[in-house]
Design an enzyme around this catalytic site. Sequence first.
Site, mmCIF file in Angstrom:
data_model
loop_
_atom_site.group_PDB
_atom_site.id
_atom_site.type_symbol
_atom_site.label_atom_id
_atom_site.label_comp_id
_atom_site.label_asym_id
_atom_site.label_seq_id
_atom_site.Cartn_x
_atom_site.Cartn_y
_atom_site.Cartn_z
ATOM 1 C CE LYS A 10 -0.301 -0.257 5.045
ATOM 2 N NZ LYS A 10 -1.166 -0.695 6.191
ATOM 3 C CE1 TYR A 40 12.267 31.732 4.413
ATOM 4 C CE2 TYR A 40 12.732 29.360 4.067
ATOM 5 C CZ TYR A 40 12.367 30.655 3.716
ATOM 6 O OH TYR A 40 12.077 30.728 2.349
HETATM 7 C C1 LIG Z 1 -0.441 -1.692 6.634
HETATM 8 C C2 LIG Z 1 -0.618 -3.107 7.384
HETATM 9 C C3 LIG Z 1 0.200 -4.060 7.636
HETATM 10 C C4 LIG Z 1 1.517 -4.232 7.288
HETATM 11 O O1 LIG Z 1 2.115 -3.753 8.374
HETATM 12 P P1 LIG Z 1 3.914 -3.574 8.830
HETATM 13 O O2 LIG Z 1 3.914 -3.153 9.940
HETATM 14 O O3 LIG Z 1 4.359 -2.618 7.615
HETATM 15 O O4 LIG Z 1 4.427 -4.943 8.260
HETATM 16 C C5 LIG Z 1 -0.412 -5.461 8.004
HETATM 17 N N1 LIG Z 1 -1.847 -5.353 8.145
HETATM 18 C C6 LIG Z 1 -2.672 -4.490 7.848
HETATM 19 C C7 LIG Z 1 -4.235 -4.747 8.149
HETATM 20 C C8 LIG Z 1 -2.209 -3.316 7.473
HETATM 21 O O5 LIG Z 1 -2.825 -2.063 7.428
#
Ligand SMILES: *Cc1c(COP(=O)(O)O)cnc(C)c1O
Length: 339
Positions: free
Chosen positions: A34, A234
């Site tokens: 994702k 800044y």
């Molecule tokens: C993003 C996500 C993961 C992956 O988690 P990591 O800590 O990056 O391994 C697993 N399960 C769900 C439901 C998620 O939303």
Amino acid sequence: MQRSLVTVDLGAIRDNARTLAGVLGRTELWAVVKADGYGHGAADAARAALEGGATTLCVATVGEALLLRAALPDARLLVLGPTPPDEVAQAREARLELTVPDERLPEGIPLHLKLDTGMGRWGSSEVDSVSGVVGLMTHFATADDDPGFAREQLRRFLEATDGYAGRFTRHAANSAAALTLPESRLDAARCGIALYGIDPLGVDASRFGLRPALRWESELAQVRRLGPGESTGYGRRFAATGETWLGIVPVGYADGFRRDMTGTEVLVDGARAPVVGTVSMDALAVRLPEPLERGAPVTLVGDGVTLEQHAAVADTIGYELACGIRAGAGRGERAVVGA
Ligand SMILES: *Cc1c(COP(=O)(O)O)cnc(C)c1O
């Protein structure tokens, strides 16, 4: 050299997937890609993970899954987030699998029923109807910092799903749980951050045999000398006490090098140098041990400089920094190696 060059090593993602698959043994590795593969490029990361032994790809939204479907016609794709009813037909058409957080089960599409065992976000509290269900899942709130609570969540999940073992795929573990809580591995583990070689616990992923897939490089666009009392950037947040050499790097928070990363270290010509002053939208300053040449190479991430180190300075997590790095749209390049 580029103003800002992000290089993703697909060989590292492939190797990390192999390492994770090896750790998991009989448990399937499901690769979480994702957020554009945590900033690494979803389709590239997905392909590398599949080559390394992952069997399913997980994303957050139907939109992300449709993009992946176009690149990977045969991959098994699971949407982890909630799907609005008006996206279900598209999802069915694209042969996706959906996560359902409550008792409203869409028809004609494989479903993973999410149980809330303590995350307090999405999920039902028990298994009611199982029509169309192929998987039962839960998500840990504290796999990275409170294994005791994660074990309690696992206990609740196993209790609620005990009658379905063998019938449905039961999956609970994220990267942290997969690596540190063996009993949570069950039928499949959904690993994201570890695939990219970032430590889910924020320390150092090499202790798990994982290596970072992302490098971020730039160069000194300018070198200047500050006299005592002179400042850079800044707000005059950095003022020289004696003669000080500064390098100006043409990367800033618009590229994902956040303002709260002042104080972190990067490599200039191979040696560590601290980021000083206020990071601006398009530039940051590093303190140099000596007057270096303009054009000297700067490694913002890579060669031992990790997102975990930057995250510790910025009081955040490697996940957030990785997702925030931007290259493209006229602001630097993204390259892929190891394909
Ligand atoms: C993003 C996500 C993961 C992956 O988690 P990591 O800590 O990056 O391994 C697993 N399960 C769900 C439901 C998620 O939303």
